[in-house]
Write a protein that holds these residues in place. Sequence first.
Motif, PDB file in Angstrom:
ATOM      1  N   ASN A  97       0.824  -1.205   0.000  1.00 36.20           N
ATOM      2  CA  ASN A  97       0.000   0.000   0.000  1.00 36.20           C
ATOM      3  C   ASN A  97       0.857   1.253   0.000  1.00 36.20           C
ATOM      4  OD1 ASN A  97      -2.405  -1.422   0.016  1.00 36.20           O
ATOM      5  ND2 ASN A  97      -2.460  -1.559   2.251  1.00 36.20           N
ATOM      6  N   TYR A  98       1.959   1.202   0.736  1.00 32.50           N
ATOM      7  CA  TYR A  98       2.842   2.369   0.803  1.00 32.50           C
ATOM      8  C   TYR A  98       3.416   2.683  -0.566  1.00 32.50           C
ATOM      9  CZ  TYR A  98       6.642   5.430   2.248  1.00 32.50           C
ATOM     10  OH  TYR A  98       7.488   6.495   2.383  1.00 32.50           O
ATOM     11  N   TYR A  99       3.939   1.641  -1.224  1.00 33.92           N
ATOM     12  CA  TYR A  99       4.612   1.875  -2.495  1.00 33.92           C
ATOM     13  C   TYR A  99       3.635   2.128  -3.631  1.00 33.92           C
ATOM     14  CZ  TYR A  99       9.139   0.896  -0.543  1.00 33.92           C
ATOM     15  OH  TYR A  99      10.283   0.974   0.184  1.00 33.92           O
ATOM     16  N   SER A 100       2.442   1.594  -3.533  1.00 32.98           N
ATOM     17  CA  SER A 100       1.491   1.813  -4.609  1.00 32.98           C
ATOM     18  C   SER A 100       0.782   3.153  -4.501  1.00 32.98           C
ATOM     19  CB  SER A 100       0.448   0.691  -4.629  1.00 32.98           C
ATOM     20  OG  SER A 100      -0.274   0.685  -3.423  1.00 32.98           O
ATOM     21  N   GLU A 101       0.797   3.764  -3.337  1.00 39.20           N
ATOM     22  CA  GLU A 101       0.077   5.006  -3.145  1.00 39.20           C
ATOM     23  C   GLU A 101       0.996   6.163  -2.753  1.00 39.20           C
ATOM     24  OE1 GLU A 101      -2.935   5.285  -4.019  1.00 39.20           O
ATOM     25  OE2 GLU A 101      -3.310   3.162  -4.356  1.00 39.20           O
ATOM     26  N   LYS A 102       1.594   6.055  -1.576  1.00 42.26           N
ATOM     27  CA  LYS A 102       2.347   7.190  -1.045  1.00 42.26           C
ATOM     28  C   LYS A 102       3.566   7.528  -1.891  1.00 42.26           C
ATOM     29  CE  LYS A 102       4.669   8.885   3.108  1.00 42.26           C
ATOM     30  NZ  LYS A 102       5.054   8.593   4.493  1.00 42.26           N
ATOM     31  N   VAL A 103       4.387   6.513  -2.183  1.00 43.41           N
ATOM     32  CA  VAL A 103       5.619   6.775  -2.929  1.00 43.41           C
ATOM     33  C   VAL A 103       5.315   7.218  -4.353  1.00 43.41           C
ATOM     34  CG1 VAL A 103       7.647   5.644  -3.924  1.00 43.41           C
ATOM     35  CG2 VAL A 103       7.086   5.296  -1.535  1.00 43.41           C
ATOM     36  N   ARG A 104       4.284   6.629  -4.959  1.00 42.01           N
ATOM     37  CA  ARG A 104       3.995   6.931  -6.343  1.00 42.01           C
ATOM     38  C   ARG A 104       3.357   8.304  -6.532  1.00 42.01           C
ATOM     39  NH1 ARG A 104       0.557   4.490  -9.021  1.00 42.01           N
ATOM     40  NH2 ARG A 104       1.596   4.745 -11.010  1.00 42.01           N
ATOM     41  N   GLU A 105       2.817   8.872  -5.486  1.00 37.77           N
ATOM     42  CA  GLU A 105       2.188  10.180  -5.610  1.00 37.77           C
ATOM     43  C   GLU A 105       3.228  11.224  -6.013  1.00 37.77           C
ATOM     44  OE1 GLU A 105      -0.359  13.352  -2.897  1.00 37.77           O
ATOM     45  OE2 GLU A 105       0.308  11.442  -2.057  1.00 37.77           O
ATOM     46  N   ASN A 106       3.042  11.816  -7.197  1.00 39.52           N
ATOM     47  CA  ASN A 106       3.963  12.833  -7.748  1.00 39.52           C
ATOM     48  C   ASN A 106       5.385  12.321  -7.947  1.00 39.52           C
ATOM     49  OD1 ASN A 106       1.903  14.840  -7.687  1.00 39.52           O
ATOM     50  ND2 ASN A 106       2.293  15.152  -5.508  1.00 39.52           N
ATOM     51  N   SER A 107       5.554  10.992  -7.984  1.00 34.41           N
ATOM     52  CA  SER A 107       6.900  10.449  -8.173  1.00 34.41           C
ATOM     53  C   SER A 107       7.304  10.524  -9.635  1.00 34.41           C
ATOM     54  CB  SER A 107       6.955   8.988  -7.700  1.00 34.41           C
ATOM     55  OG  SER A 107       6.111   8.182  -8.501  1.00 34.41           O
ATOM     56  N   GLY A 108       8.600  10.539  -9.870  1.00 30.72           N
ATOM     57  CA  GLY A 108       9.069  10.640 -11.245  1.00 30.72           C
ATOM     58  C   GLY A 108      10.488  10.128 -11.403  1.00 30.72           C
ATOM     59  N   LEU A 109      10.843   9.842 -12.646  1.00 25.76           N
ATOM     60  CA  LEU A 109      12.184   9.380 -12.999  1.00 25.76           C
ATOM     61  C   LEU A 109      12.614  10.093 -14.265  1.00 25.76           C
ATOM     62  CD1 LEU A 109      14.620   7.392 -12.822  1.00 25.76           C
ATOM     63  CD2 LEU A 109      13.236   5.777 -14.143  1.00 25.76           C
ATOM     64  N   VAL A 110      13.799  10.682 -14.239  1.00 22.79           N
ATOM     65  CA  VAL A 110      14.355  11.366 -15.402  1.00 22.79           C
ATOM     66  C   VAL A 110      15.729  10.769 -15.697  1.00 22.79           C
ATOM     67  CG1 VAL A 110      15.081  13.560 -16.398  1.00 22.79           C
ATOM     68  CG2 VAL A 110      13.144  13.497 -14.814  1.00 22.79           C
ATOM     69  N   ILE A 111      15.912  10.304 -16.918  1.00 19.35           N
ATOM     70  CA  ILE A 111      17.203   9.742 -17.325  1.00 19.35           C
ATOM     71  C   ILE A 111      17.702  10.509 -18.538  1.00 19.35           C
ATOM     72  CG2 ILE A 111      18.439   7.697 -18.143  1.00 19.35           C
ATOM     73  CD1 ILE A 111      16.280   5.993 -16.814  1.00 19.35           C
ATOM     74  N   ASP A 112      18.894  11.060 -18.433  1.00 20.19           N
ATOM     75  CA  ASP A 112      19.549  11.766 -19.533  1.00 20.19           C
ATOM     76  C   ASP A 112      20.996  11.287 -19.571  1.00 20.19           C
ATOM     77  OD1 ASP A 112      20.815  13.572 -21.274  1.00 20.19           O
ATOM     78  OD2 ASP A 112      19.409  15.177 -20.772  1.00 20.19           O
ATOM     79  N   ALA A 113      21.274  10.352 -20.469  1.00 24.96           N
ATOM     80  CA  ALA A 113      22.598   9.712 -20.508  1.00 24.96           C
ATOM     81  C   ALA A 113      22.927   9.329 -21.945  1.00 24.96           C
ATOM     82  CB  ALA A 113      22.621   8.484 -19.603  1.00 24.96           C
ATOM     83  N   PRO A 114      23.589  10.199 -22.693  1.00 27.87           N
ATOM     84  CA  PRO A 114      23.810   9.980 -24.127  1.00 27.87           C
ATOM     85  C   PRO A 114      24.655   8.765 -24.487  1.00 27.87           C
ATOM     86  CG  PRO A 114      25.054  11.882 -23.333  1.00 27.87           C
ATOM     87  CD  PRO A 114      24.130  11.492 -22.242  1.00 27.87           C
ATOM     88  N   ARG A 115      25.430   8.237 -23.534  1.00 23.64           N
ATOM     89  CA  ARG A 115      26.261   7.067 -23.827  1.00 23.64           C
ATOM     90  C   ARG A 115      25.700   5.776 -23.239  1.00 23.64           C
ATOM     91  NH1 ARG A 115      32.525   9.304 -23.091  1.00 23.64           N
ATOM     92  NH2 ARG A 115      32.353  10.994 -24.635  1.00 23.64           N
ATOM     93  N   LEU A 116      24.500   5.827 -22.722  1.00 29.71           N
ATOM     94  CA  LEU A 116      23.902   4.657 -22.088  1.00 29.71           C
ATOM     95  C   LEU A 116      23.628   3.556 -23.113  1.00 29.71           C
ATOM     96  CD1 LEU A 116      22.892   3.755 -19.266  1.00 29.71           C
ATOM     97  CD2 LEU A 116      20.597   4.392 -20.012  1.00 29.71           C
TER      98      LEU A 116
END
Length: 337
Positions: A97-116
Amino acid sequence: MPVSLYICETLLHLRLYRVLMGNFESVSLPRLKTLCLERNIYPNEASVESLISSCPVLEDLTIVRMDDNVKVLRVYSQSLASLSIGYNPGDLIRKYNYYSEKVRENSGLVIDAPRLKYLTFNYERSKSKIVRNLSSLVKVNVLSAFDISSVVGCSEQQMAHNFFTGISKVREMIISRNMMERIFSYLSVDSLPQFCNLSYLKGNVCSTSVTFLDVFTKLLESCPNLKSIVLVLTCFTDYTDEMVEMRVWSVPKCLLSSLEFVEIKNEYEADDGVLEVARYFVENSVNLKKLVLHLQYSFLKQGNPAIFKNLIALPRRSSMCQIEVFNVHNGRALGIF
């Protein structure tokens, strides 16, 4: 955490596990190549972003998240070649419940890595995912749960479009059942960008209707140079009159030009639908060299003669095509046709 560790000039490899990190003014890790951050707690979002971006020769980064005090995780790196990011599945189960609701609220991931080159999402649950400058990407591996949801100012469909566009240069893609369902949902209202570099695709599929292949062919339309397909079918319906629909499915470009190898692993008790999927590839692939089938022992035992007879009789568009059959449970070879 000793502050001196943040400015170590000789450090090559660093693993931080369950560390409560304090504030630090500067980071200088000029030789660090491998960084593993597991279930740590950071003072704020800027601190973990600074830690990653202050490693100018970093090549391999693993991030296992928990309750880390970071809503939007940003990975900016000009040197990074391999990135694995997500959650420990045990943590997700214990704190569902914590991870499906609280953590996910407004959560985000940004990846910027040109050599990945190598990107793995391991139970990654961030609500917003932004990937960019991934022109060097070779392989994407999506393990289990994957979610792309709407955020303020951007629809769920637009978020998905941006993500698929961001990884469209990939050469190999391994996708979980959840991600395949996400792609199928996306294809019901829009088309994918062209994955012109993709040569290997592995996907887990759970379907209660044979019409899944109708959507799967739409996915293949976006992969014009695909050479190898591995399908893991985790559930399927028994053979019905609906199977006749398969004979009128579209034929993507890759089947007419580049596709050379197809492997189908059936993890469900019924095999009739699997044989019809195999028929589709054999009848329509111009340059197919090998089709590998992993079938259930119970099904083989009940109808060995008829099954093998039907396989031999399959009309093959490619004169080079061989069909190999294996027992899905023990891997034993049962015949080459």
